[in-house]
Scaffold this motif. Sequence first.
Motif, PDB file in Angstrom:
ATOM      1  N   LYS A  37      36.087 -16.589 -11.636  1.00 33.31           N
ATOM      2  CA  LYS A  37      35.588 -17.356 -10.490  1.00 33.31           C
ATOM      3  C   LYS A  37      34.142 -16.997 -10.179  1.00 33.31           C
ATOM      4  CE  LYS A  37      40.022 -18.277  -8.400  1.00 33.31           C
ATOM      5  NZ  LYS A  37      40.868 -18.162  -7.221  1.00 33.31           N
ATOM      6  N   ASP A  38      33.744 -15.764 -10.454  1.00 31.99           N
ATOM      7  CA  ASP A  38      32.351 -15.355 -10.243  1.00 31.99           C
ATOM      8  C   ASP A  38      31.443 -15.836 -11.381  1.00 31.99           C
ATOM      9  OD1 ASP A  38      33.120 -14.054  -7.925  1.00 31.99           O
ATOM     10  OD2 ASP A  38      33.358 -12.101  -8.919  1.00 31.99           O
ATOM     11  N   ILE A  39      31.994 -15.924 -12.569  1.00 30.70           N
ATOM     12  CA  ILE A  39      31.210 -16.322 -13.745  1.00 30.70           C
ATOM     13  C   ILE A  39      31.002 -17.837 -13.793  1.00 30.70           C
ATOM     14  CG2 ILE A  39      31.173 -16.321 -16.275  1.00 30.70           C
ATOM     15  CD1 ILE A  39      32.928 -13.777 -16.148  1.00 30.70           C
ATOM     16  N   ARG A  40      32.004 -18.599 -13.410  1.00 31.34           N
ATOM     17  CA  ARG A  40      32.002 -20.061 -13.544  1.00 31.34           C
ATOM     18  C   ARG A  40      30.764 -20.743 -12.972  1.00 31.34           C
ATOM     19  NH1 ARG A  40      33.717 -24.179 -10.190  1.00 31.34           N
ATOM     20  NH2 ARG A  40      34.164 -26.103 -11.295  1.00 31.34           N
ATOM     21  N   PRO A  41      30.277 -20.388 -11.773  1.00 29.74           N
ATOM     22  CA  PRO A  41      29.111 -21.109 -11.230  1.00 29.74           C
ATOM     23  C   PRO A  41      27.837 -20.940 -12.060  1.00 29.74           C
ATOM     24  CG  PRO A  41      30.230 -19.903  -9.488  1.00 29.74           C
ATOM     25  CD  PRO A  41      30.849 -19.475 -10.780  1.00 29.74           C
ATOM     26  N   ASP A  42      27.780 -19.925 -12.905  1.00 31.43           N
ATOM     27  CA  ASP A  42      26.585 -19.689 -13.726  1.00 31.43           C
ATOM     28  C   ASP A  42      26.640 -20.434 -15.063  1.00 31.43           C
ATOM     29  OD1 ASP A  42      25.604 -18.038 -11.749  1.00 31.43           O
ATOM     30  OD2 ASP A  42      26.481 -16.233 -12.630  1.00 31.43           O
ATOM     31  N   LEU A  43      27.787 -21.037 -15.378  1.00 26.25           N
ATOM     32  CA  LEU A  43      27.934 -21.786 -16.628  1.00 26.25           C
ATOM     33  C   LEU A  43      27.654 -23.258 -16.369  1.00 26.25           C
ATOM     34  CD1 LEU A  43      31.267 -20.214 -17.909  1.00 26.25           C
ATOM     35  CD2 LEU A  43      28.935 -19.543 -18.502  1.00 26.25           C
ATOM     36  N   VAL A  44      26.889 -23.881 -17.253  1.00 24.74           N
ATOM     37  CA  VAL A  44      26.537 -25.294 -17.118  1.00 24.74           C
ATOM     38  C   VAL A  44      26.823 -25.992 -18.436  1.00 24.74           C
ATOM     39  CG1 VAL A  44      24.678 -26.917 -16.646  1.00 24.74           C
ATOM     40  CG2 VAL A  44      24.747 -24.745 -15.431  1.00 24.74           C
ATOM     41  N   ILE A  45      27.516 -27.123 -18.362  1.00 27.36           N
ATOM     42  CA  ILE A  45      27.842 -27.893 -19.556  1.00 27.36           C
ATOM     43  C   ILE A  45      26.555 -28.536 -20.078  1.00 27.36           C
ATOM     44  CG2 ILE A  45      29.182 -29.827 -20.466  1.00 27.36           C
ATOM     45  CD1 ILE A  45      31.224 -29.227 -18.216  1.00 27.36           C
ATOM     46  N   PRO A  46      26.172 -28.273 -21.343  1.00 27.73           N
ATOM     47  CA  PRO A  46      24.877 -28.739 -21.843  1.00 27.73           C
ATOM     48  C   PRO A  46      24.836 -30.192 -22.312  1.00 27.73           C
ATOM     49  CG  PRO A  46      25.936 -27.384 -23.494  1.00 27.73           C
ATOM     50  CD  PRO A  46      26.825 -27.365 -22.280  1.00 27.73           C
ATOM     51  N   THR A  47      25.981 -30.752 -22.747  1.00 32.45           N
ATOM     52  CA  THR A  47      25.955 -32.106 -23.312  1.00 32.45           C
ATOM     53  C   THR A  47      27.163 -32.900 -22.848  1.00 32.45           C
ATOM     54  OG1 THR A  47      27.181 -31.409 -25.266  1.00 32.45           O
ATOM     55  CG2 THR A  47      24.774 -31.362 -25.428  1.00 32.45           C
ATOM     56  N   GLY A  48      27.124 -34.178 -23.139  1.00 33.00           N
ATOM     57  CA  GLY A  48      28.280 -35.023 -22.890  1.00 33.00           C
ATOM     58  C   GLY A  48      28.296 -35.653 -21.513  1.00 33.00           C
ATOM     59  N   LYS A  49      29.424 -36.235 -21.209  1.00 33.55           N
ATOM     60  CA  LYS A  49      29.607 -36.975 -19.968  1.00 33.55           C
ATOM     61  C   LYS A  49      29.458 -36.092 -18.732  1.00 33.55           C
ATOM     62  CE  LYS A  49      33.443 -39.405 -17.799  1.00 33.55           C
ATOM     63  NZ  LYS A  49      34.791 -39.898 -18.037  1.00 33.55           N
ATOM     64  N   ARG A  50      29.861 -34.836 -18.839  1.00 32.00           N
ATOM     65  CA  ARG A  50      29.810 -33.918 -17.697  1.00 32.00           C
ATOM     66  C   ARG A  50      28.603 -32.982 -17.749  1.00 32.00           C
ATOM     67  NH1 ARG A  50      34.619 -30.779 -16.395  1.00 32.00           N
ATOM     68  NH2 ARG A  50      33.549 -30.765 -14.417  1.00 32.00           N
ATOM     69  N   ARG A  51      27.560 -33.384 -18.451  1.00 26.89           N
ATOM     70  CA  ARG A  51      26.361 -32.561 -18.593  1.00 26.89           C
ATOM     71  C   ARG A  51      25.813 -32.192 -17.217  1.00 26.89           C
ATOM     72  NH1 ARG A  51      22.614 -35.616 -21.847  1.00 26.89           N
ATOM     73  NH2 ARG A  51      22.480 -36.887 -20.000  1.00 26.89           N
ATOM     74  N   GLY A  52      25.479 -30.913 -17.072  1.00 26.51           N
ATOM     75  CA  GLY A  52      24.898 -30.428 -15.833  1.00 26.51           C
ATOM     76  C   GLY A  52      25.916 -29.907 -14.832  1.00 26.51           C
ATOM     77  N   ARG A  53      27.202 -30.140 -15.090  1.00 21.72           N
ATOM     78  CA  ARG A  53      28.249 -29.643 -14.196  1.00 21.72           C
ATOM     79  C   ARG A  53      28.792 -28.320 -14.711  1.00 21.72           C
ATOM     80  NH1 ARG A  53      31.948 -34.950 -13.129  1.00 21.72           N
ATOM     81  NH2 ARG A  53      30.307 -36.322 -12.336  1.00 21.72           N
ATOM     82  N   HIS A  54      29.620 -27.693 -13.892  1.00 23.95           N
ATOM     83  CA  HIS A  54      30.260 -26.443 -14.277  1.00 23.95           C
ATOM     84  C   HIS A  54      31.608 -26.738 -14.934  1.00 23.95           C
ATOM     85  CE1 HIS A  54      27.221 -24.530 -11.874  1.00 23.95           C
ATOM     86  NE2 HIS A  54      27.601 -25.212 -10.807  1.00 23.95           N
ATOM     87  N   PRO A  55      31.971 -25.982 -15.969  1.00 28.82           N
ATOM     88  CA  PRO A  55      33.278 -26.209 -16.594  1.00 28.82           C
ATOM     89  C   PRO A  55      34.400 -25.779 -15.656  1.00 28.82           C
ATOM     90  CG  PRO A  55      32.244 -24.284 -17.540  1.00 28.82           C
ATOM     91  CD  PRO A  55      31.232 -24.916 -16.627  1.00 28.82           C
ATOM     92  N   SER A  56      35.565 -26.358 -15.839  1.00 30.61           N
ATOM     93  CA  SER A  56      36.712 -25.975 -15.016  1.00 30.61           C
ATOM     94  C   SER A  56      37.222 -24.608 -15.459  1.00 30.61           C
ATOM     95  CB  SER A  56      37.822 -27.009 -15.144  1.00 30.61           C
ATOM     96  OG  SER A  56      38.358 -26.985 -16.446  1.00 30.61           O
ATOM     97  N   LEU A  57      37.950 -23.972 -14.561  1.00 31.91           N
ATOM     98  CA  LEU A  57      38.560 -22.692 -14.920  1.00 31.91           C
ATOM     99  C   LEU A  57      39.551 -22.879 -16.071  1.00 31.91           C
ATOM    100  CD1 LEU A  57      39.153 -21.020 -11.449  1.00 31.91           C
ATOM    101  CD2 LEU A  57      37.562 -20.311 -13.222  1.00 31.91           C
ATOM    102  N   ALA A  58      40.243 -24.012 -16.085  1.00 32.25           N
ATOM    103  CA  ALA A  58      41.196 -24.283 -17.171  1.00 32.25           C
ATOM    104  C   ALA A  58      40.482 -24.336 -18.521  1.00 32.25           C
ATOM    105  CB  ALA A  58      41.935 -25.598 -16.901  1.00 32.25           C
ATOM    106  N   SER A  59      39.299 -24.940 -18.561  1.00 33.83           N
ATOM    107  CA  SER A  59      38.539 -25.000 -19.814  1.00 33.83           C
ATOM    108  C   SER A  59      38.122 -23.610 -20.270  1.00 33.83           C
ATOM    109  CB  SER A  59      37.289 -25.868 -19.640  1.00 33.83           C
ATOM    110  OG  SER A  59      37.637 -27.196 -19.403  1.00 33.83           O
ATOM    111  N   ILE A  60      37.747 -22.779 -19.317  1.00 34.30           N
ATOM    112  CA  ILE A  60      37.342 -21.414 -19.657  1.00 34.30           C
ATOM    113  C   ILE A  60      38.542 -20.624 -20.178  1.00 34.30           C
ATOM    114  CG2 ILE A  60      36.365 -19.266 -18.768  1.00 34.30           C
ATOM    115  CD1 ILE A  60      34.874 -21.012 -16.684  1.00 34.30           C
ATOM    116  N   TYR A  61      39.675 -20.730 -19.472  1.00 37.30           N
ATOM    117  CA  TYR A  61      40.878 -20.035 -19.927  1.00 37.30           C
ATOM    118  C   TYR A  61      41.306 -20.537 -21.310  1.00 37.30           C
ATOM    119  CZ  TYR A  61      41.858 -17.589 -15.550  1.00 37.30           C
ATOM    120  OH  TYR A  61      41.797 -16.759 -14.479  1.00 37.30           O
ATOM    121  N   ARG A  62      41.212 -21.843 -21.542  1.00 38.88           N
ATOM    122  CA  ARG A  62      41.583 -22.416 -22.834  1.00 38.88           C
ATOM    123  C   ARG A  62      40.691 -21.854 -23.949  1.00 38.88           C
ATOM    124  NH1 ARG A  62      40.504 -27.424 -21.720  1.00 38.88           N
ATOM    125  NH2 ARG A  62      42.274 -27.588 -20.332  1.00 38.88           N
ATOM    126  N   ALA A  63      39.397 -21.757 -23.682  1.00 44.81           N
ATOM    127  CA  ALA A  63      38.467 -21.221 -24.684  1.00 44.81           C
ATOM    128  C   ALA A  63      38.754 -19.741 -24.943  1.00 44.81           C
ATOM    129  CB  ALA A  63      37.032 -21.410 -24.214  1.00 44.81           C
TER     130      ALA A  63
END
Length: 113
Positions: A59-85
Motif C-alpha cells: 500500500k505504501d509502494i503502490r502510489p509511487d508506481l505509474v503504468i507507462p503504456t496502454g489504456k491506463r497510462r499514467g495511473r497506478h496499478p491495482s494491488l491485485a496486479s502487483i500481487y499477481r506479478a
Amino acid sequence: MFAFFAAMAETERENIPEATLEGLNAAARKGNQGGRPPVITDDMLHTVLRRRRNGESLKDIRPDLVIPTGKRRGRHPSLASIYRALTQHEKSQAAPDAVDQAHADFATLQPSD
C-alpha cells in the motif's frame, strides 16, 4: 427450409472453437502471444521487490508506481496486479528451468511450416 438453415448454423457454431484454436496456434508459431500486455513492467517489479525487502508494504509502494503504456497510462496499478506479478515472479524463481523446458517441449510439439 428452416431446418436446413438451422443445421447450417449449428455446424458453423461447432466449428468456431476449432477455428479459434487454429488461429491461436498459428499466431503462437509466428511468435505472437494473445491477451493484454502486463501492467507491471520488469522495472516496476524490481522496485517492488527491493522496497519489500526494506520492509515497506504494498500500500505504501503502490502510489509511487505509474503504468507507462496502454489504456491506463499514467495511473497506478491495482494491488491485485502487483500481487499477481509477485506470485508469477515467485513461481518463476521456484523452478526457473521448468519454464525453459516447457517452451522447448512446446516448440518440439509444433509442426514445422
